[in-house]
Design a protein around this motif. Structure first.
Motif, PDB file in Angstrom:
ATOM      1  N   TYR A   1      -0.673  14.422  -3.611  1.00  0.00           N
ATOM      2  CA  TYR A   1      -1.530  14.484  -2.428  1.00  0.00           C
ATOM      3  C   TYR A   1      -0.730  14.927  -1.206  1.00  0.00           C
ATOM      4  O   TYR A   1      -1.192  15.766  -0.414  1.00  0.00           O
ATOM      5  CB  TYR A   1      -2.155  13.110  -2.183  1.00  0.00           C
ATOM      6  CG  TYR A   1      -2.967  13.037  -0.910  1.00  0.00           C
ATOM      7  CD1 TYR A   1      -4.216  13.655  -0.817  1.00  0.00           C
ATOM      8  CD2 TYR A   1      -2.481  12.349   0.203  1.00  0.00           C
ATOM      9  CE1 TYR A   1      -4.952  13.584   0.352  1.00  0.00           C
ATOM     10  CE2 TYR A   1      -3.220  12.280   1.367  1.00  0.00           C
ATOM     11  CZ  TYR A   1      -4.456  12.892   1.440  1.00  0.00           C
ATOM     12  OH  TYR A   1      -5.179  12.824   2.604  1.00  0.00           O
TER      13      TYR A   1
ATOM     14  N   GLN B   1      -5.119  -1.598  -3.682  1.00  0.00           N
ATOM     15  CA  GLN B   1      -5.648  -0.233  -3.680  1.00  0.00           C
ATOM     16  C   GLN B   1      -4.521   0.768  -3.533  1.00  0.00           C
ATOM     17  O   GLN B   1      -3.772   0.746  -2.578  1.00  0.00           O
ATOM     18  CB  GLN B   1      -6.657  -0.046  -2.558  1.00  0.00           C
ATOM     19  CG  GLN B   1      -7.300   1.331  -2.575  1.00  0.00           C
ATOM     20  CD  GLN B   1      -8.302   1.470  -1.458  1.00  0.00           C
ATOM     21  OE1 GLN B   1      -8.563   0.534  -0.759  1.00  0.00           O
ATOM     22  NE2 GLN B   1      -8.858   2.647  -1.315  1.00  0.00           N
ATOM     23  N   ASN B   2      -4.396   1.647  -4.501  1.00  0.00           N
ATOM     24  CA  ASN B   2      -3.378   2.698  -4.499  1.00  0.00           C
ATOM     25  C   ASN B   2      -1.990   2.131  -4.213  1.00  0.00           C
ATOM     26  O   ASN B   2      -1.338   2.499  -3.252  1.00  0.00           O
ATOM     27  CB  ASN B   2      -3.723   3.764  -3.451  1.00  0.00           C
ATOM     28  CG  ASN B   2      -2.885   5.019  -3.659  1.00  0.00           C
ATOM     29  OD1 ASN B   2      -2.323   5.234  -4.724  1.00  0.00           O
ATOM     30  ND2 ASN B   2      -2.801   5.842  -2.632  1.00  0.00           N
TER      31      ASN B   2
ATOM     32  N   GLN C   1      -9.920   8.900   0.083  1.00  0.00           N
ATOM     33  CA  GLN C   1      -9.329   9.924   0.948  1.00  0.00           C
ATOM     34  C   GLN C   1      -8.981  11.176   0.171  1.00  0.00           C
ATOM     35  O   GLN C   1      -9.056  12.291   0.694  1.00  0.00           O
ATOM     36  CB  GLN C   1      -8.082   9.371   1.640  1.00  0.00           C
ATOM     37  CG  GLN C   1      -7.517  10.306   2.706  1.00  0.00           C
ATOM     38  CD  GLN C   1      -8.545  10.630   3.786  1.00  0.00           C
ATOM     39  OE1 GLN C   1      -9.221   9.737   4.305  1.00  0.00           O
ATOM     40  NE2 GLN C   1      -8.691  11.899   4.117  1.00  0.00           N
ATOM     41  N   TYR C   2      -8.591  11.027  -1.093  1.00  0.00           N
ATOM     42  CA  TYR C   2      -8.300  12.198  -1.907  1.00  0.00           C
ATOM     43  C   TYR C   2      -9.556  13.049  -2.078  1.00  0.00           C
ATOM     44  O   TYR C   2      -9.517  14.283  -1.949  1.00  0.00           O
ATOM     45  CB  TYR C   2      -7.787  11.778  -3.293  1.00  0.00           C
ATOM     46  CG  TYR C   2      -6.458  11.061  -3.302  1.00  0.00           C
ATOM     47  CD1 TYR C   2      -5.690  10.941  -2.147  1.00  0.00           C
ATOM     48  CD2 TYR C   2      -5.972  10.483  -4.464  1.00  0.00           C
ATOM     49  CE1 TYR C   2      -4.481  10.281  -2.162  1.00  0.00           C
ATOM     50  CE2 TYR C   2      -4.750   9.827  -4.492  1.00  0.00           C
ATOM     51  CZ  TYR C   2      -4.012   9.726  -3.334  1.00  0.00           C
ATOM     52  OH  TYR C   2      -2.805   9.069  -3.365  1.00  0.00           O
TER      53      TYR C   2
ATOM     54  N   ASP D   1      -7.594  -0.570 -12.228  1.00  0.00           N
ATOM     55  CA  ASP D   1      -7.353   0.381 -11.140  1.00  0.00           C
ATOM     56  C   ASP D   1      -6.713   1.668 -11.653  1.00  0.00           C
ATOM     57  O   ASP D   1      -7.022   2.761 -11.167  1.00  0.00           O
ATOM     58  CB  ASP D   1      -6.440  -0.244 -10.086  1.00  0.00           C
ATOM     59  CG  ASP D   1      -7.149  -1.325  -9.282  1.00  0.00           C
ATOM     60  OD1 ASP D   1      -8.382  -1.423  -9.387  1.00  0.00           O
ATOM     61  OD2 ASP D   1      -6.463  -2.075  -8.563  1.00  0.00           O
TER      62      ASP D   1
ATOM     63  N   ARG E   1      -9.806   6.479  -7.682  1.00  0.00           N
ATOM     64  CA  ARG E   1     -10.360   5.426  -6.833  1.00  0.00           C
ATOM     65  C   ARG E   1     -10.037   5.607  -5.354  1.00  0.00           C
ATOM     66  O   ARG E   1     -10.454   4.781  -4.548  1.00  0.00           O
ATOM     67  CB  ARG E   1      -9.830   4.063  -7.297  1.00  0.00           C
ATOM     68  CG  ARG E   1     -10.379   3.636  -8.641  1.00  0.00           C
ATOM     69  CD  ARG E   1      -9.748   2.328  -9.087  1.00  0.00           C
ATOM     70  NE  ARG E   1     -10.457   1.788 -10.248  1.00  0.00           N
ATOM     71  CZ  ARG E   1     -11.046   0.603 -10.290  1.00  0.00           C
ATOM     72  NH1 ARG E   1     -10.999  -0.174  -9.233  1.00  0.00           N
ATOM     73  NH2 ARG E   1     -11.668   0.197 -11.375  1.00  0.00           N
ATOM     74  N   GLU E   2      -9.288   6.608  -4.988  1.00  0.00           N
ATOM     75  CA  GLU E   2      -8.885   6.782  -3.601  1.00  0.00           C
ATOM     76  C   GLU E   2      -9.862   7.705  -2.880  1.00  0.00           C
ATOM     77  O   GLU E   2      -9.858   8.917  -3.105  1.00  0.00           O
ATOM     78  CB  GLU E   2      -7.466   7.338  -3.532  1.00  0.00           C
ATOM     79  CG  GLU E   2      -6.978   7.625  -2.124  1.00  0.00           C
ATOM     80  CD  GLU E   2      -7.185   6.464  -1.175  1.00  0.00           C
ATOM     81  OE1 GLU E   2      -7.980   6.628  -0.219  1.00  0.00           O
ATOM     82  OE2 GLU E   2      -6.598   5.390  -1.418  1.00  0.00           O
TER      83      GLU E   2
ATOM     84  N   ASN F   1      -5.588   9.211  -9.841  1.00  0.00           N
ATOM     85  CA  ASN F   1      -6.178   8.091  -9.103  1.00  0.00           C
ATOM     86  C   ASN F   1      -7.564   8.494  -8.615  1.00  0.00           C
ATOM     87  O   ASN F   1      -7.708   9.118  -7.568  1.00  0.00           O
ATOM     88  CB  ASN F   1      -5.296   7.696  -7.916  1.00  0.00           C
ATOM     89  CG  ASN F   1      -5.842   6.469  -7.200  1.00  0.00           C
ATOM     90  OD1 ASN F   1      -6.861   5.888  -7.592  1.00  0.00           O
ATOM     91  ND2 ASN F   1      -5.163   6.059  -6.143  1.00  0.00           N
TER      92      ASN F   1
ATOM     93  N   GLU G   1       0.225   9.892  -5.206  1.00  0.00           N
ATOM     94  CA  GLU G   1       0.571  10.137  -3.809  1.00  0.00           C
ATOM     95  C   GLU G   1       1.485  11.353  -3.601  1.00  0.00           C
ATOM     96  O   GLU G   1       1.263  12.132  -2.665  1.00  0.00           O
ATOM     97  CB  GLU G   1       1.213   8.888  -3.210  1.00  0.00           C
ATOM     98  CG  GLU G   1       1.377   8.933  -1.704  1.00  0.00           C
ATOM     99  CD  GLU G   1       0.058   8.787  -0.944  1.00  0.00           C
ATOM    100  OE1 GLU G   1       0.073   8.887   0.291  1.00  0.00           O
ATOM    101  OE2 GLU G   1      -0.990   8.570  -1.603  1.00  0.00           O
TER     102      GLU G   1
ATOM    103  N   ARG H   1     -13.797   3.755  -9.891  1.00  0.00           N
ATOM    104  CA  ARG H   1     -14.242   2.472  -9.338  1.00  0.00           C
ATOM    105  C   ARG H   1     -15.578   2.077  -9.947  1.00  0.00           C
ATOM    106  O   ARG H   1     -16.529   2.855  -9.961  1.00  0.00           O
ATOM    107  CB  ARG H   1     -14.352   2.545  -7.814  1.00  0.00           C
ATOM    108  CG  ARG H   1     -14.493   1.173  -7.173  1.00  0.00           C
ATOM    109  CD  ARG H   1     -14.460   1.258  -5.666  1.00  0.00           C
ATOM    110  NE  ARG H   1     -13.234   1.855  -5.182  1.00  0.00           N
ATOM    111  CZ  ARG H   1     -12.073   1.218  -5.083  1.00  0.00           C
ATOM    112  NH1 ARG H   1     -11.987  -0.043  -5.480  1.00  0.00           N
ATOM    113  NH2 ARG H   1     -11.012   1.839  -4.616  1.00  0.00           N
TER     114      ARG H   1
ATOM    115  N   ASN I   1       0.818  -1.205   0.000  1.00  0.00           N
ATOM    116  CA  ASN I   1       0.000   0.000   0.000  1.00  0.00           C
ATOM    117  C   ASN I   1       0.850   1.252   0.000  1.00  0.00           C
ATOM    118  O   ASN I   1       1.872   1.331   0.670  1.00  0.00           O
ATOM    119  CB  ASN I   1      -0.900  -0.003   1.242  1.00  0.00           C
ATOM    120  CG  ASN I   1      -1.968   1.055   1.154  1.00  0.00           C
ATOM    121  OD1 ASN I   1      -1.690   2.214   1.382  1.00  0.00           O
ATOM    122  ND2 ASN I   1      -3.178   0.648   0.820  1.00  0.00           N
TER     123      ASN I   1
END
Length: 596
Positions: free
Chosen positions: A377, A125-126, A405-406, A155, A402-403, A400, A374, A160, A106
């Motif tokens: 971010y 994931q990520n 949190q972003y 991905d 699909r994240e 990304n 990342e 998603r 991760n």
């Protein structure tokens, strides 16, 4: 200084070392037996390395490239790329046998390898990866985990999708068979379920297969599963589900042809030798969790070799340090000194540093891998400028989607900046990006909890808009006033020049020059002059005095002779006006009573 490198020693000399280095002898025997025989072939994001069977390597690369080609056609996105290069090492050496799974971890671990989850699967994931790549070590002829390849590409290139669709797609691509340019899919899977049956139906039935890409396009655009089915296949959802369930019950899975890429391996694949020391580092990566001592020896050997191999060696030692709970920073510093091109090295080096030191490292990481979100971010996390923070978060999301949190961080940033409507959209995207129902419910509750904050932000935005309008109006008024005053000053200067004398130091106001008088009398007549009026007042001595009353409507006086004539008490500026034939201008007026 170039120290004697163990990998360059003849094996017979190395094995005369003490018994404590017996494990090293075994590893060197493995490496030396393959020395100068490593071949690497590649296309797109795929690299296949072999020390024994180039034909098998070409066959493996064909399988990988056909997965990318077919999936790219379905997604209407030719030339799909993964976030990280995908490397497969084919070797017959038992000592270098890997787990048969891709090594990944991760991104929250900042570039360091992650122990496998309890079920034996790695978290995709990520992902960030050891040495900035996905890695699989296996024997020639082994069937590759194409379902994982399809998952990696999904991905990296789509938002998603519904879980049942992603599961079915991965199973579908796991059945793909490529013999050169001839490709089939849809044959018997290892563990069929309804998700597989549904996607296999859409992909292999003639009436549906031509519209399969439309189904996926609708999902990528944010459509619901049922709406995408209706839009693509024009069949009731119940009928499609019944048909898929029937296929699952029958267990009769027939593979069908699918359009593959015309491939000539000798023309389309790049092919070159791979340094055996670097190959040894990759083999050590596959042993990292199970045989750390052997891995450490390979990394040390790479460091002694120097150059790009040394950077890989120090990266490996940093991985080991993190796994053993020691400080990886010295190894990361050395990796950077040797010109590491591994983006996670720079992200890991930035961890815990103040912003002015962390940001250059994060920017370097973003340059080394433009597809990794990342670094952007993390830059946003340490950036104080609100507009720049929002821009960085949006750039991370482009890489990304699909994240969750972003999206959550972007929503909170937009709320704080007064962009309430945009924040609401970001909260919804965060829910869509959630991988599980429980995570989606958690994000939904977070959105509800932030509603009051959002409303406050909306009020703030409206207040900012009103304030902006007010400031603009005030500036316009000030500008106009300044122009008028400048014109007055210019005119005064011209008049002073024409008068031939300087302007007096003390200026007496006009109101001080005109005398003020008071008159008590009877109002005998009113001449209406538009909004003004001429009053005729008769004093006690019988004298009549005409006065100008401005804005006479305030006093509700009738025009003409006054019957009965009211008694007034006025004060006026004793300035005659030939135009109105008056003796002054009324300043105050008080009606006392009607005359008797």
């Amino acid at each position: 200084m170039s120290p004697q490198r163990p990998l360059l020693l003849p094996l017979r000399h190395v094995c005369k070392l003490p018994f404590t280095l017996f494990a090293l002898c075994l590893f060197l025997g493995l490496s030396l037996s393959a020395r100068d025989r490593w071949t690497e072939i590649n296309i797109g994001p795929f690299y296949v390395d072999t020390d024994s069977d180039v034909a098998a390597a070409r066959e493996a690369l064909t399988q990988l490239e056909q997965v990318r080609w077919v999936l790219g056609g379905l997604l209407e996105n030719p030339g799909l790329q993964s976030t990280w290069p995908i490397r497969v090492i084919l070797t017959k050496s038992e000592g270098a046998k890997g787990s048969g799974q891709f090594i990944a971890q991760n991104a929250g671990e900042l570039g360091f390898v992650k122990q496998p989850a309890p079920d034996g699967e790695f978290a995709w994931q990520n992902p960030a990866v050891l040495h900035g790549q996905y890695l699989l070590v296996t024997k020639p002829g082994t069937r590759l985990p194409l379902f994982e390849i399809a998952g990696i590409l999904l991905d990296a290139n789509t938002p998603r999708l519904p879980g049942e669709v992603e599961s079915g797609l991965r199973q579908l691509f796991d059945t793909l068979e490529a013999k050169g340019s001839r490709v089939t899919w849809g044959g018997p899977p290892p563990h069929p379920d309804i998700n597989w049956a549904r996607v296999q139906l859409f992909a292999t039935k003639f009436e549906y297969s031509a519209s399969f890409h439309i189904f996926l396009k609708s999902l990528q655009s944010g459509g619901t599963f049922r709406a995408a089915e209706q839009n693509a296949f024009h069949q009731p959802a119940d009928a499609l589900e019944k048909e898929a369930a029937g296929r699952l019950a029958s267990g009769n899975w027939q593979a069908v042809p699918v359009s593959g890429r015309p491939l000539d391996p000798r023309r389309d694949f790049g092919e070159h030798n791979l340094d055996s020391v670097i190959a040894g580092v990759y083999l050590a990566d596959s042993q990292l969790l199970n045989n750390r001592k052997t891995a450490e020896q390979a990394y040390q050997s790479a460091i002694e070799t120097g150059g790009a191999a040394a950077a890989l060696g120090f990266e490996g030692l940093a991985q080991l340090a993190r796994l053993e709970g020691s400080d990886p920073d010295p190894h990361l510093d050395e990796a950077r000194k040797f010109g590491s091109h591994n983006a996670p090295v720079y992200v890991a080096s930035a961890e815990g540093l103040p912003p002015e030191q962390a940001i250059p490292l994060l920017k370097r990481a973003a340059q080394l891998n433009e597809r990794w979100a990342e670094p952007l971010y993390l830059q946003a996390q340490v950036t104080e400028n609100a507009a720049e923070k929002e821009t960085l978060l949006k750039s991370a999301i482009e890489r990304n989607r699909r994240e969750p949190q972003y999206w959550i961080t972007l929503a909170r940033t937009q709320t704080a900046d007064g962009h309430a409507t945009a924040a609401q959209g970001s909260w919804l995207r965060a829910e869509e990006a959630a991988a599980t129902d429980s995570e989606r419910a958690r994000i939904h509750q977070m959105r509800l909890d932030s509603e009051e904050e959002r409303l406050n932000a909306a009020d703030k935005a409206r207040e900012q808009e009103r304030e902006a309008v007010h400031i603009a109006n005030r500036r316009a008024q000030q500008s106009q006033t300044a122009r008028v005053r400048a014109a007055e000053q210019k005119a005064n200067r011209q008049l002073d020049a024409q008068a031939g004398s300087s302007r007096p130091e003390e200026v007496v106001p006009w109101s001080d020059v005109v005398p003020r008088k008071r008159l008590d009398g009877v109002l005998t007549h009113v001449d209406c002059l538009g909004s003004d009026a001429r009053l005729t007042l008769k004093s006690r001595d019988g004298a009549s005095t005409p006065l100008l009353l401005k804005n006479s409507s305030e006093f509700n006086l009738a025009c003409g002779d006054q019957h009965p004539a009211p008694r007034l008490s006025v004060s006026y500026a004793a300035q005659s006006d030939e135009r109105f034939q008056t003796s002054g201008v009324v300043e105050t007026l008080k009606i006392q009573s009607a005359a008797r």
